[in-house]
Design an enzyme around this catalytic site. Structure first.
Site, PDB file in Angstrom:
ATOM      1  N   GLY A 262       2.804   2.435  10.823  1.00  0.00           N
ATOM      2  CA  GLY A 262       2.549   1.651  12.028  1.00  0.00           C
ATOM      3  C   GLY A 262       2.429   0.171  11.731  1.00  0.00           C
ATOM      4  CB  ALA A 263       0.587  -2.245  11.574  1.00  0.00           C
ATOM      5  CG  MET A 264       0.176  -3.233   4.877  1.00  0.00           C
ATOM      6  SD  MET A 264      -0.867  -1.806   4.455  1.00  0.00           S
ATOM      7  CE  MET A 264      -2.056  -2.597   3.380  1.00  0.00           C
ATOM      8  CD  GLU A 265      -4.904  -2.224   5.575  1.00  0.00           C
ATOM      9  OE1 GLU A 265      -3.980  -1.763   6.262  1.00  0.00           O
ATOM     10  OE2 GLU A 265      -5.577  -1.530   4.781  1.00  0.00           O
TER      11      GLU A 265
ATOM     12  CG  HIS B 208      -6.301   0.411  12.568  1.00  0.00           C
ATOM     13  ND1 HIS B 208      -7.085   1.543  12.531  1.00  0.00           N
ATOM     14  CD2 HIS B 208      -5.753   0.312  11.339  1.00  0.00           C
ATOM     15  CE1 HIS B 208      -7.001   2.089  11.335  1.00  0.00           C
ATOM     16  NE2 HIS B 208      -6.185   1.360  10.591  1.00  0.00           N
ATOM     17  CD  GLU B 209      -2.982  -2.138  10.648  1.00  0.00           C
ATOM     18  OE1 GLU B 209      -3.429  -2.355   9.507  1.00  0.00           O
ATOM     19  OE2 GLU B 209      -2.679  -0.991  11.043  1.00  0.00           O
TER      20      GLU B 209
ATOM     21  CD  GLU C 248      -6.522   3.131   6.648  1.00  0.00           C
ATOM     22  OE1 GLU C 248      -6.740   2.954   7.868  1.00  0.00           O
ATOM     23  OE2 GLU C 248      -5.864   2.340   5.953  1.00  0.00           O
TER      24      GLU C 248
ATOM     25  CD  GLU D 152      -2.888   1.213   2.332  1.00  0.00           C
ATOM     26  OE1 GLU D 152      -2.769   0.397   3.256  1.00  0.00           O
ATOM     27  OE2 GLU D 152      -3.792   2.041   2.266  1.00  0.00           O
TER      28      GLU D 152
HETATM   29 ZN    ZN Z   1      -5.788   1.492   8.631  1.00  0.00          ZN
END
Ligand code: ZN
Length: 878
Positions: A268-271, A304-305, A327, A128
């Site tokens: 932060g992180a990725m889903e 969140h993820e 988001e 992303e």
């Molecule tokens: Zn997100």
């Protein structure tokens, strides 16, 4: 979709691709120094697409090695290959065909950390928004959904673990040294959710049984030797999965769910579907190395993820203009999760605090854009507080307007209607119109109009008639984005509080607007609401729970604020009244050349700290003075950060003097005994105790209370709180230097704690800080290419330390501009993100303004800047 200038992309130009990719088959061969990617796309011309349409695949810094159509090499006249594009002509008119594409890439040299790269020996991906095109040529856009089968091949020694999206379907040895693994993801997904990971990793695993009885294998992978620190993340994951079933009826949909913690990560992180990749900062915790804020951060980001699996993955975005569709909604969901798991008012206050600190300045400055932008030059620059946090506020307002049940019905309808699709904000909002039987067309302006609306409130009380009249007025200035300024639908939650702190019955309100109990729907420019039959003037508790993201302008008497801070039955209302009073008092002191905020205000803070009817975490929030960054925002024009610093420090000391007895007693009462618990309650007690440290130490002009706490601390929250007071209020003292040295020695091998050590020093509001930061940039442990480390130093200074960043001599600006220039050559995305620290330069007093402009212009004028950084600089200077 690109403009004549080749850069600007516009929402109005959206049209579907001419080809569909149904399925992707990929083999990724990893070697030391390079990787070979063989991809077979199963393609079809979209019905209705022009017969002469070319297939234009996106690429980015790619080298093509092979190209075949249905098994036959494509002749030279049939295609055109460049690093950033592969174009094919004369493709079949109907039916499916297969295009085999070979590429060769060098993950070790990928410092942008987009696409396939290597972090501390581990191969990982970040796709992303547009990273997949750095791995192979593709229709790299979110509305192109395909199933993926991925085969990974690597050296068994270098990469015993081989992971991809979906479920594992095979694997085994390949000769003596190598091995392979195969994965299949049955859920059609856009390329930005693609992921592979390979490396030497440790793991923790557990089994989760879904509501309908399916078993899911959960695994969290870490670098070697760190897996003991993943226990809390695993716990948060299981709680998130259960919560999404209960609250939204959403179950997990694969046999496995994997998380990998990576030490070099831009965000932060990725889903990624079934394979979330995290910045290790949001996975690894233990009491000795992580603060309570870190625990809360891990819980939030894990949730969140995970929540993205439905809001983002099962239903994705049609195009990147719709980013807030996934988001904003997912932030709303993670905020609700934290509210349910911890404390609702404390979480709400924290979210509002963040919104005002990060989103308000963005919305009121040169980087302003609507929650759904209509144009961009670089999509990476739109992962903003406006899209995420204001986007979440818009979902929250929909929930407020519809009420809990209808909101849930709207969400159910959204999942039912759009599962498996790439959707738009229009699709989303329509579900709530249909489920709620309500017209949200005016509400839709919130997605289109940039800027923070002003909400002006006034009241008149007629003593003899027992009548209270409220006037509400909304307005919106035209800002940098130049979007509309029409009145919007603003839900205003309120209460009337009686002298004994009880909520009065408000059902008899008469109005020219629509009032639903404690909710006023302000839809016109103005509204009047009248309450009759009152036996005395009540206190107006307005904008409860921050029911709309507006700039509240309410000429509220100090006596009312003092009363509400003590009496409001709505905890958010108490915090709101007190912090507005404290903020206004500080701004007045700063503007009028006074030394500090008045005692009446400080005494109200002391009383809040001691109020045992409130939970400790909330008391900590109420007794916190606004930081210098926040004061910079509140002062808003002709800002002199030296004055802000001086007034804040003397107010802190005055607070410590007014509260000395109370604070010391509280600190004794809250002292750390017993075993460590990361629970919200235990964290709240630590937060209150630690918030009182700075006022006490500055009042005493003596660091010993902080030194003692540093030496006896048994967890990172207490240790870091003490070290912060020492480095920020006793900078350069022997006590501070000794503690900093001891901290470094103790944690020298711990990357995440070293980040704290760098950040703490960069954020010290002290005349000596800039020299120190220059030295730290040359420290052997400093690595500009590591985003966390770079952020610790650069954002520590520019984001957390206005006193030094905005130095009147401009040295802070020049240092930052110089570092951004260097970072841009390695990692443009991170450089651009940190450059946003300059966004408020126009609110400075003239001397600083001039210096900031000079530093910015010098940087913007350099050759070879990335599109990411150039875009931010251009907009900031415009
Ligand atoms: Zn997100």
């Amino acid at each position: 979709m690109r403009d004549e200038d080749g850069v600007t992309i516009r929402l109005e130009d959206y049209r579907p691709a001419d080809f569909q990719i149904h399925h992707v088959d990929m083999t990724v061969r990893l070697f030391e120094g390079h990787a070979e990617i063989d991809t077979t796309l199963e393609l079809e011309r979209r019905p209705g697409a022009p017969a002469d349409a070319e297939l234009r695949l996106d690429g980015d810094e790619l080298t093509l090695t092979t190209l075949a159509l249905d098994g036959v090499a494509v002749p030279a006249q049939g295609f055109e290959a460049a690093a950033d594009r592969l174009t094919l002509r004369g493709l079949p008119q109907s039916g499916r065909f297969r295009l085999a594409i070979g590429t060769r890439i060098e993950p070790e040299r990928n410092t942008k950390l987009m696409g396939l790269y290597r972090s501390n020996g581990v191969w990982c991906t970040q796709c992303e928004a547009e990273g997949f095109r750095r791995i192979t040529y593709f229709l790299d856009r979110p509305d192109c959904l395909a199933t993926y089968r991925v085969r990974l091949e690597a050296d068994r020694e270098a990469a015993p673990i081989l992971l991809a999206n979906g479920n594992p379907v095979g694997g085994g040895p390949l000769g003596e040294l190598r091995h392979f693994a195969e994965w299949f993801d049955p859920h059609p997904k856009p390329s930005y959710l693609f992921a592979v990971v390979a490396g030497r990793l440790d793991a923790v695993s557990e089994t989760f049984v879904t509501g309908s009885g399916r078993e899911v294998a959960l695994t969290i992978y870490t670098e070697r030797g760190l897996s003991e620190r993943a226990g809390y993340a695993m716990d948060a994951l299981k709680r998130s999965m259960r919560w999404d079933e209960r609250r939204f009826g959403r179950e997990y949909d694969l046999d496995v769910f994997n998380i990998v913690a990576i030490s070099d990560f831009n965000m932060g992180a990725m889903e990624n579907k079934g394979l979330n990749v995290f910045n290790h900062k949001y996975v690894l915790l233990d009491p000795d190395t992580a603060t309570d804020a870190d625990y809360a951060g891990v819980e939030t980001v894990i949730a969140h993820e995970y929540f993205h699996n439905w809001t983002g993955n099962r239903i994705t975005c049609r195009d990147w203009f719709q980013l807030c569709l996934k988001e904003g909604l997912t932030v709303y969901r993670d905020q609700e999760f934290s509210s349910d798991e911890r404390s609702r008012p404390v979480k709400r206050i924290a979210s509002v605090h963040t919104l005002k600190a990060n989103q308000f300045p963005e919305d009121q400055g040169p980087l302003q854009h609507p929650v759904r932008p209509t144009q961009y030059r670089e999509i990476n620059n739109f992962y903003t507080a406006t899209v995420y946090d204001k986007g979440s506020e818009l979902v929250r307002m929909i929930a407020t307007i519809l009420g809990e049940q209808k909101f849930r019905a709207g969400m159910d309808l959204y999942f039912e209607r759009h599962d498996g699709e790439a959707a738009t904000i229009e699709d989303f909002v329509t579900c709530f119109e249909d489920a709620g039987g309500i017209d949200l067309s005016q509400f839709f302006l919130w997605y289109q109009q940039a800027g923070t609306p002003k909400l002006e409130v006034s009241q008149i009380y007629d003593e003899t008639a027992g009548r209270l009249t409220l006037r509400l007025r909304q307005s919106l200035d035209k800002g940098a984005a130049g979007t509309g300024t029409r009145p919007m639908h603003i839900p205003v939650r309120y209460g009337l509080v009686g002298a004994n702190g009880q909520d009065l019955d408000v059902s008899g309100a008469s109005t020219d607007a629509r009032v639903d109990g404690d909710l006023i729907h302000l839809t016109g420019e103005e509204a009047t609401v009248t309450f009759d039959g009152l036996s005395g003037r009540p206190y107006l508790s307005i904008l409860r729970d921050f029911s709309a993201p507006v700039d509240l302008r309410y000429n509220e008497a100090e006596a009312d604020r003092l009363a509400l801070a003590r009496l409001d039955p709505n905890p958010f209302g108490r915090w709101r009244a007190l912090t507005d009073m404290v903020g206004d008092a500080l701004v007045a002191a700063i503007r009028n050349g006074q030394d500090a905020a008045p005692d009446s205000v400080l005494d109200a803070m002391v009383a809040a700290a001691a109020d045992e009817t409130l939970e400790p975490a909330l008391r900590a929030q109420m007794v916190s003075l606004p930081g210098e960054t926040e004061l910079t925002r509140l002062v808003a024009r002709d800002v002199d950060t030296d004055v802000i610093h001086a007034v804040r420090v003397s107010t802190l000391a005055a607070l410590g003097r007014r509260g000395q007895g109370t604070f010391e007693a509280l600190r004794r009462e809250l002292a750390d005994t017993g075993a460590f618990s990361p629970s919200a309650q235990a964290a709240g007690r630590r937060a209150l105790r630690n918030t009182l440290l700075a006022p006490l130490a500055t009042a005493a002009r003596d660091p010993s209370v902080a030194v003692t706490q540093y030496e006896t601390a048994r967890n990172m929250s207490d240790r870091l709180a003490a070290l912060t007071v020492l480095t920020h209020h006793f900078a350069g003292s022997a006590a501070a230097e000794t503690a900093l040295g001891a901290f470094y020695e103790r944690f020298v091998d711990d990357q995440l704690v070293l980040d704290k050590w760098f950040m703490l020093q960069a954020s010290a509001p002290d005349a000596g800080t800039l020299d120190k930061v220059v030295a730290l940039a040359a420290h052997p442990a400093f690595r500009l290419a590591n985003p966390n480390r770079a952020r610790a130093l650069l954002a520590g200074l520019a984001g957390l330390n206005p006193y030094v960043f905005h130095r009147a001599d401009g040295a802070g600006y020049r240092w930052m501009a110089d570092m951004l220039g260097k970072l841009d050559t390695l990692n443009p995305q991170t450089a651009a993100r940190m450059a946003t620290a300059f966004r408020s330069w126009r609110s400075m007093e003239p001397k600083r303004r001039e210096a900031a402009q000079a530093a910015l212009s010098e940087l913007a004028g350099r050759d070879g800047l990335s599109r990411d950084l150039a875009d931010i600089l251009d907009r900031t200077l415009r």
